[in-house]
Design a protein around this motif. Structure first.
Motif, short mmCIF file in Angstrom:
data_model
loop_
_atom_site.label_atom_id
_atom_site.label_comp_id
_atom_site.label_asym_id
_atom_site.label_seq_id
_atom_site.Cartn_x
_atom_site.Cartn_y
_atom_site.Cartn_z
N ASN A 4 1.23 77.50 7.08
CA ASN A 4 0.24 77.71 6.02
C ASN A 4 0.88 77.65 4.64
OD1 ASN A 4 -1.93 78.01 7.75
ND2 ASN A 4 -1.80 80.24 7.82
N GLU A 5 2.06 78.26 4.52
CA GLU A 5 2.72 78.28 3.21
C GLU A 5 3.22 76.90 2.82
OE1 GLU A 5 6.17 80.85 0.88
OE2 GLU A 5 5.29 81.57 2.77
N ILE A 6 3.73 76.15 3.80
CA ILE A 6 4.16 74.78 3.49
C ILE A 6 2.97 73.93 3.08
CG2 ILE A 6 5.13 72.66 4.49
CD1 ILE A 6 6.93 74.40 6.20
N TYR A 7 1.84 74.13 3.73
CA TYR A 7 0.62 73.38 3.39
C TYR A 7 0.20 73.68 1.94
CZ TYR A 7 -4.38 72.32 3.18
OH TYR A 7 -5.63 71.87 2.80
N LYS B 163 4.36 83.46 17.18
CA LYS B 163 3.16 82.67 16.90
C LYS B 163 2.66 82.96 15.48
CE LYS B 163 -0.06 79.93 18.66
NZ LYS B 163 -0.81 80.31 19.86
N ARG B 164 2.61 84.23 15.12
CA ARG B 164 2.17 84.62 13.77
C ARG B 164 3.05 83.98 12.70
NH1 ARG B 164 1.65 91.14 14.36
NH2 ARG B 164 -0.54 91.34 14.96
N ARG B 165 4.36 84.21 12.82
CA ARG B 165 5.27 83.73 11.78
C ARG B 165 5.23 82.21 11.68
NH1 ARG B 165 8.84 88.09 13.57
NH2 ARG B 165 9.90 86.62 14.96
N GLY B 166 5.13 81.54 12.85
CA GLY B 166 5.05 80.09 12.83
C GLY B 166 3.83 79.60 12.06
N TRP C 96 11.66 82.31 2.99
CA TRP C 96 11.90 83.13 4.18
C TRP C 96 12.11 84.58 3.80
CZ3 TRP C 96 10.34 82.43 8.65
CH2 TRP C 96 10.96 82.96 9.78
N LYS C 97 11.67 85.49 4.68
CA LYS C 97 11.82 86.93 4.41
C LYS C 97 13.26 87.40 4.50
CE LYS C 97 7.23 88.52 5.69
NZ LYS C 97 6.47 89.42 6.58
N ILE C 98 14.04 86.75 5.39
CA ILE C 98 15.43 87.17 5.49
C ILE C 98 16.23 86.52 4.39
CG2 ILE C 98 15.26 87.41 7.98
CD1 ILE C 98 16.88 84.83 8.22
N PHE C 99 17.47 86.91 4.23
CA PHE C 99 18.30 86.39 3.17
C PHE C 99 18.59 84.91 3.36
CE2 PHE C 99 22.28 85.52 1.05
CZ PHE C 99 22.06 86.09 -0.19
N LEU C 100 18.43 84.14 2.30
CA LEU C 100 18.66 82.70 2.35
C LEU C 100 20.12 82.39 2.00
CD1 LEU C 100 15.44 81.41 0.60
CD2 LEU C 100 15.89 81.60 3.03
N PRO C 101 20.77 81.50 2.73
CA PRO C 101 22.18 81.21 2.51
C PRO C 101 22.51 80.78 1.08
CG PRO C 101 21.43 80.20 4.55
CD PRO C 101 20.22 80.74 3.86
N GLN C 102 21.66 79.95 0.49
CA GLN C 102 21.98 79.42 -0.83
C GLN C 102 22.04 80.50 -1.90
OE1 GLN C 102 19.44 78.49 1.06
NE2 GLN C 102 17.54 78.18 -0.06
N ALA D 86 12.56 78.93 20.08
CA ALA D 86 11.46 79.87 20.34
C ALA D 86 10.28 79.56 19.43
CB ALA D 86 11.92 81.30 20.16
N TYR D 87 10.54 79.22 18.16
CA TYR D 87 9.45 78.83 17.26
C TYR D 87 8.75 77.58 17.75
CZ TYR D 87 10.26 82.23 13.55
OH TYR D 87 10.35 83.40 12.84
N GLN D 88 9.56 76.63 18.24
CA GLN D 88 8.98 75.39 18.73
C GLN D 88 8.10 75.64 19.95
OE1 GLN D 88 9.08 72.13 17.64
NE2 GLN D 88 7.66 71.73 19.33
#
Length: 410
Positions: free
Chosen positions: A86-89, A78-81, A96-102, A28-30
């Motif tokens: 932008n943040e990677i740039y 679209k917004r989150r993508g 990520w806002k949700i819990f990260l596995p690590q 869906a993001y793609q």
């Protein structure tokens, strides 16, 4: 510093794969965010990250939503993508806002062992387990930050504060959060932890908004099916798809994943493993639909080792990726029929499913039977179809006589 937009998108997709997201979500993001951005950059003849293009794409998405040409879900993707890119740039990665596995590795073994035992005690599908795991993990991280090392030390204030934190990022799915917390405290109570019956606090009733979702109208469905030219490929395929949808109410994803072995020709049945519930539902196969399927399989379906019934009409002749492809078939004939569509008007492939449910309600079929046919795990999601039966609701309405004379009301 100049950065290649395609490299940034590739990195975003790599990071998404490390998160607890389903394959459908990543696709869906793609499809809803990254692909439109790639097209925009190609049209501008540019491959260098441009904040102006990102802002323009965001504004266009907002405008499309206001004009009812895309749904809120598409707008959010679209917004989150765009925010991710932008943040990677700016930073080289994104949080990520949700819990990260690590982050689970940072939890004390006391918490990780309880989490493991709790998850193993549940008998639900993988997607639901993933979400519950994420919510409980976040709760344990929250407790760790408060220096709470023993679940017996939890207070009602801790629970309220956690729910408040979760509400900031999951405002649309707080029911899921509360239900998960309730399950957790029920589990802890059964295991002998001192929980002060917090699960009872979480079980207190809450007011919820329930929208009556519209369905496709019967005359519109007939008009759409009449647009199919069965003498030209992929007409036989598309006719079989829509015939199956109209007579069974199957979800688009389940039609896309239907295999040849799911069709029981002699018994006039189809056995479908539902993607949403991970349970098999057995549905009757009406003779005209059986004939439409046979016509496609024998006379139009490309030769392929693929086990799926419905294949692409162009090489490579693979199965549809998911329900989105099936929905695209429907939208093609919706346009051919000249039927206009705006968000939430019910004129979607899923609107056919609601039409099937509504039709059964109008014919007086018990709601429990409708629930089984539609593959609902409970009758709760089936109740929306009762709301759509306006004729039946009118029969249930009390007459003014039951309230006394008009003069008494005045």
């Amino acid at each position: 510093m100049e950065k290649n937009i395609f490299d940034i998108i590739a990195k975003a997709k790599e990071i998404l794969k490390t998160l607890r997201l389903s394959n459908a979500t990543i696709r869906a993001y793609q499809e809803r965010s990254f692909s439109p951005l790639i097209k925009a950059y190609e049209e501008n003849g540019c491959n260098i990250f441009q904040p102006e293009i990102m802002k323009q794409q965001l504004n266009e998405a907002e405008e499309q939503f206001q004009n009812h040409t895309i749904s809120r879900k598409s707008l959010n993707f679209k917004r989150r993508g765009i925010y991710i890119l932008n943040e990677i740039y700016e930073t080289g990665t994104f949080e990520w806002k949700i819990f990260l596995p690590q982050k689970t590795t940072d939890l004390p073994s006391y918490f990780t062992e309880i989490l493991k035992n709790f998850i193993e005690s549940l008998s639900i599908n993988k997607n639901s387990l993933r979400s519950i795991d994420s919510i409980v993990s976040r709760f344990f991280v929250f407790l760790k930050k408060r220096n709470i090392k023993d679940l017996n030390d939890i207070t009602a204030e801790d629970i309220r504060d956690f729910l408040s934190v979760m509400h900031e990022t999951r405002v649309g799915s707080m029911d899921e959060v509360v239900l998960t917390m309730k399950k957790l405290f029920q589990f802890l109570s059964q295991k002998g932890y001192k929980t002060d019956n917090y699960w009872l606090i979480l079980a207190s009733p809450r007011s919820r908004e329930h929208k009556v979702k519209p369905a496709m109208q019967h005359n519109e469905i007939i008009l759409i099916i009449n647009q199919i030219e069965r003498k030209e490929a992929p007409g036989k395929r598309d006719f079989a798809i829509l015939s199956l949808a109209v007579t069974t109410g199957l979800r688009a994803g389940d039609i896309a994943s239907l295999t040849l072995s799911d069709i029981h020709w002699k018994e006039l049945e189809i056995h479908v493993l539902q993607g949403k519930t991970n349970k098999i539902v057995v549905l009757p196969l009406q003779p005209p639909v059986r004939d439409a399927l046979a016509d496609y399989i024998l006379n139009e379906r490309p030769k392929s080792t693929c086990k799926n019934v419905f294949l692409r009409s162009f090489a490579p002749y693979d199965a549809f990726k998911d329900g989105v492809s099936v929905a695209c078939v429907f939208r093609k004939y919706l346009r051919k029929a000249g039927i206009s569509h705006i968000v939430n008007d019910g004129k979607t492939f899923h609107g056919i499913r609601r039409a099937v449910g509504t039709s059964m309600v109008e014919k007086g079929i018990p709601v429990t039977t409708i629930s089984q046919v539609l593959g609902h795990q409970t009758i709760r999601p089936t109740r929306q179809y009762i709301s759509l039966d306006l004729h039946g609701l009118k029969k249930c309405a009390l007459s003014m006589d039951s309230l006394g004379g008009t003069h008494e009301i005045l």
